[in-house]
Design a protein around this motif. Sequence first.
Motif, PDB file in Angstrom:
ATOM      1  N   MET A   1     -11.125   4.948  12.807  1.00 32.30           N
ATOM      2  CA  MET A   1     -10.744   5.837  11.814  1.00 32.30           C
ATOM      3  C   MET A   1     -11.241   5.368  10.652  1.00 32.30           C
ATOM      4  SD  MET A   1      -7.029   7.507  10.425  1.00 32.30           S
ATOM      5  CE  MET A   1      -6.801   8.338  11.592  1.00 32.30           C
ATOM      6  N   GLY A   2     -11.807   5.848   9.540  1.00 34.05           N
ATOM      7  CA  GLY A   2     -12.317   5.605   8.251  1.00 34.05           C
ATOM      8  C   GLY A   2     -11.337   5.436   7.458  1.00 34.05           C
ATOM      9  N   LEU A   3     -11.655   5.250   6.149  1.00 33.70           N
ATOM     10  CA  LEU A   3     -10.766   4.774   5.027  1.00 33.70           C
ATOM     11  C   LEU A   3     -10.417   6.205   4.114  1.00 33.70           C
ATOM     12  CD1 LEU A   3     -12.812   1.645   3.569  1.00 33.70           C
ATOM     13  CD2 LEU A   3     -10.663   1.643   4.823  1.00 33.70           C
ATOM     14  N   LEU A   4      -9.174   6.150   3.442  1.00 36.25           N
ATOM     15  CA  LEU A   4      -8.489   7.086   2.576  1.00 36.25           C
ATOM     16  C   LEU A   4      -9.352   6.741   1.397  1.00 36.25           C
ATOM     17  CD1 LEU A   4      -6.829   9.441   1.916  1.00 36.25           C
ATOM     18  CD2 LEU A   4      -5.039   7.565   1.330  1.00 36.25           C
ATOM     19  N   ALA A   5      -9.917   7.751   0.722  1.00 37.23           N
ATOM     20  CA  ALA A   5     -10.514   7.657  -0.756  1.00 37.23           C
ATOM     21  C   ALA A   5      -9.766   8.638  -1.788  1.00 37.23           C
ATOM     22  CB  ALA A   5     -11.870   7.917  -0.665  1.00 37.23           C
ATOM     23  N   ILE A   6      -9.417   7.943  -2.927  1.00 41.97           N
ATOM     24  CA  ILE A   6      -8.823   8.675  -3.764  1.00 41.97           C
ATOM     25  C   ILE A   6      -9.637   8.970  -5.129  1.00 41.97           C
ATOM     26  CG2 ILE A   6      -7.017   8.551  -5.492  1.00 41.97           C
ATOM     27  CD1 ILE A   6      -5.422   6.511  -3.490  1.00 41.97           C
ATOM     28  N   ILE A   7      -9.926  10.068  -5.747  1.00 39.48           N
ATOM     29  CA  ILE A   7     -10.558  10.137  -6.529  1.00 39.48           C
ATOM     30  C   ILE A   7      -9.577  10.562  -7.837  1.00 39.48           C
ATOM     31  CG2 ILE A   7     -12.359  11.969  -7.800  1.00 39.48           C
ATOM     32  CD1 ILE A   7     -13.282  12.603  -5.018  1.00 39.48           C
TER      33      ILE A   7
ATOM     34  N   ARG B   1      -6.771  -2.692  -2.033  1.00 40.83           N
ATOM     35  CA  ARG B   1      -5.360  -2.535  -1.127  1.00 40.83           C
ATOM     36  C   ARG B   1      -4.252  -1.926  -2.302  1.00 40.83           C
ATOM     37  NH1 ARG B   1      -5.151  -4.312   3.737  1.00 40.83           N
ATOM     38  NH2 ARG B   1      -7.010  -6.061   4.177  1.00 40.83           N
ATOM     39  N   LEU B   2      -3.729  -0.673  -1.603  1.00 39.80           N
ATOM     40  CA  LEU B   2      -2.794  -0.158  -2.340  1.00 39.80           C
ATOM     41  C   LEU B   2      -1.593  -0.216  -1.170  1.00 39.80           C
ATOM     42  CD1 LEU B   2      -2.098   1.437  -4.973  1.00 39.80           C
ATOM     43  CD2 LEU B   2      -2.724   3.447  -3.576  1.00 39.80           C
ATOM     44  N   GLY B   3      -0.541  -0.842  -1.476  1.00 39.97           N
ATOM     45  CA  GLY B   3       0.512  -1.379  -0.585  1.00 39.97           C
ATOM     46  C   GLY B   3      -0.224  -2.437   0.437  1.00 39.97           C
ATOM     47  N   GLU B   4       0.066  -2.109   1.700  1.00 36.45           N
ATOM     48  CA  GLU B   4      -0.624  -2.955   2.678  1.00 36.45           C
ATOM     49  C   GLU B   4      -2.182  -2.218   3.160  1.00 36.45           C
ATOM     50  OE1 GLU B   4       0.516  -5.770   3.644  1.00 36.45           O
ATOM     51  OE2 GLU B   4       1.841  -5.337   2.016  1.00 36.45           O
ATOM     52  N   ALA B   5      -2.280  -1.004   2.594  1.00 45.82           N
ATOM     53  CA  ALA B   5      -3.607  -0.287   3.192  1.00 45.82           C
ATOM     54  C   ALA B   5      -4.785  -0.477   2.305  1.00 45.82           C
ATOM     55  CB  ALA B   5      -3.312   1.239   3.381  1.00 45.82           C
ATOM     56  N   GLU B   6      -5.797  -0.357   2.993  1.00 45.49           N
ATOM     57  CA  GLU B   6      -7.120  -0.422   2.331  1.00 45.49           C
ATOM     58  C   GLU B   6      -7.559   0.890   1.896  1.00 45.49           C
ATOM     59  OE1 GLU B   6     -11.627  -1.916   3.171  1.00 45.49           O
ATOM     60  OE2 GLU B   6      -9.997  -3.364   3.970  1.00 45.49           O
ATOM     61  N   VAL B   7      -7.941   1.085   0.769  1.00 52.92           N
ATOM     62  CA  VAL B   7      -8.094   2.360   0.290  1.00 52.92           C
ATOM     63  C   VAL B   7      -9.701   2.179  -0.808  1.00 52.92           C
ATOM     64  CG1 VAL B   7      -5.962   3.141   0.205  1.00 52.92           C
ATOM     65  CG2 VAL B   7      -7.006   2.440  -1.822  1.00 52.92           C
ATOM     66  N   LEU B   8     -10.410   3.337  -0.904  1.00 49.34           N
ATOM     67  CA  LEU B   8     -11.279   3.424  -1.753  1.00 49.34           C
ATOM     68  C   LEU B   8     -10.983   4.377  -3.163  1.00 49.34           C
ATOM     69  CD1 LEU B   8     -14.292   4.333   0.762  1.00 49.34           C
ATOM     70  CD2 LEU B   8     -13.748   2.127  -0.217  1.00 49.34           C
TER      71      LEU B   8
ATOM     72  N   LEU C   1       0.998   8.389  -3.753  1.00 52.17           N
ATOM     73  CA  LEU C   1      -0.363   7.972  -3.104  1.00 52.17           C
ATOM     74  C   LEU C   1       0.113   6.594  -2.504  1.00 52.17           C
ATOM     75  CD1 LEU C   1      -2.581   8.429  -6.252  1.00 52.17           C
ATOM     76  CD2 LEU C   1      -2.871   9.573  -4.203  1.00 52.17           C
ATOM     77  N   THR C   2       0.824   5.913  -2.863  1.00 52.09           N
ATOM     78  CA  THR C   2       0.973   4.531  -2.269  1.00 52.09           C
ATOM     79  C   THR C   2       1.656   4.979  -0.776  1.00 52.09           C
ATOM     80  OG1 THR C   2       1.667   3.359  -4.332  1.00 52.09           O
ATOM     81  CG2 THR C   2       2.127   2.272  -2.152  1.00 52.09           C
ATOM     82  N   ALA C   3       2.573   5.802  -0.709  1.00 50.46           N
ATOM     83  CA  ALA C   3       2.963   6.094   0.754  1.00 50.46           C
ATOM     84  C   ALA C   3       1.856   6.844   1.655  1.00 50.46           C
ATOM     85  CB  ALA C   3       4.240   7.181   0.421  1.00 50.46           C
ATOM     86  N   ALA C   4       1.196   7.694   0.963  1.00 46.92           N
ATOM     87  CA  ALA C   4      -0.008   8.269   1.519  1.00 46.92           C
ATOM     88  C   ALA C   4      -0.715   7.204   2.104  1.00 46.92           C
ATOM     89  CB  ALA C   4      -0.608   9.368   0.872  1.00 46.92           C
ATOM     90  N   ALA C   5      -1.207   6.312   1.551  1.00 49.01           N
ATOM     91  CA  ALA C   5      -1.812   5.133   1.679  1.00 49.01           C
ATOM     92  C   ALA C   5      -1.778   4.531   2.904  1.00 49.01           C
ATOM     93  CB  ALA C   5      -2.432   4.066   0.755  1.00 49.01           C
ATOM     94  N   GLN C   6      -0.388   4.443   3.247  1.00 49.84           N
ATOM     95  CA  GLN C   6       0.087   3.720   4.506  1.00 49.84           C
ATOM     96  C   GLN C   6      -0.072   4.587   5.756  1.00 49.84           C
ATOM     97  OE1 GLN C   6       0.514   0.579   3.273  1.00 49.84           O
ATOM     98  NE2 GLN C   6       0.173   1.719   1.334  1.00 49.84           N
ATOM     99  N   SER C   7       0.087   5.877   5.618  1.00 54.12           N
ATOM    100  CA  SER C   7       0.450   6.787   6.732  1.00 54.12           C
ATOM    101  C   SER C   7      -0.780   7.973   6.693  1.00 54.12           C
ATOM    102  CB  SER C   7       1.676   7.581   6.499  1.00 54.12           C
ATOM    103  OG  SER C   7       1.689   8.461   5.344  1.00 54.12           O
ATOM    104  N   CYS C   8      -1.446   8.353   5.831  1.00 51.58           N
ATOM    105  CA  CYS C   8      -2.365   9.514   5.903  1.00 51.58           C
ATOM    106  C   CYS C   8      -3.819   9.123   6.610  1.00 51.58           C
ATOM    107  CB  CYS C   8      -2.668  10.021   4.826  1.00 51.58           C
ATOM    108  SG  CYS C   8      -1.150  10.993   3.855  1.00 51.58           S
TER     109      CYS C   8
END
Length: 246
Positions: free
Chosen positions: A1-7, A41-48, A239-246
């Motif tokens: 799975m790829g990364l979650l990105a936030i604009i 990293r947002l929480g424990e998740a890597e994001v863009l 967003l922080t919760a979404a980064a861990q689960s989305c």
Amino acid sequence: MGLLAIIGGSGFKSLPGLQQLDARQLETPYGDTSAPVTRGRLGEAEVLFIPRHGPSHHLPPHRINYRANLWALRESGADRVIGLAAVGGITPAFGPCVISVPDQVIDYTHGREHTLYDGTTGEVEHIDLTAPYSDALRQALIDVCSECGQSIVPHGCYGATQGPRLETAAEIRRCERDGCDMVGMTGMPEASLARELRLCYASLAFVVNWAAGKSGSIITMKEIEENLDLCAERVMAVLTAAAQSC
């Protein structure tokens, strides 16, 4: 799975709590991005992350290079994108500080580079935009909001206007007749370009003012900025919760 990105949109030229790992300025077929793509990293998740208006919020909505931003996010490893959107509320359920996960959009913009298929690639593709947002990512956001105790409106039609000026009261009445619940300036062509790039895209919208003619008073930047501040902590919790689960 790829990364979650936030604009990031208005109020989010950076992400509080994002631990930066690196930032890269990518060359794209479509020109410069609004800013380097940050990996963190947002929480424990890597994001863009990329701020669509630039790191100093200097790009007006009609000058944003939406094509370059989304292409760069995909090239950096994103397969899911959450677009933050500060909006004006039109219908009664969309008052100031309401958070929404819209499910439809009406495009009133003009003159923007709105497709990858502009005649330079030798091909044309007619994407289906019946549902302009990813159902799966929308539902994941809705579930996350419930899990972290954030009340939201789990639907809504976003009217995308040209900007950077705010709308007239007559224009908002037209938007309401058309079925819009909220109004913003950056929702398109971001959603359709994401679809062309095969990115799962959803919007997390937060209301920062009543739209023109809906409150009986003029709209001030002071009001918008105060409501942005009130929304920021709640949006970051989602967003922080979404980064861990989305």
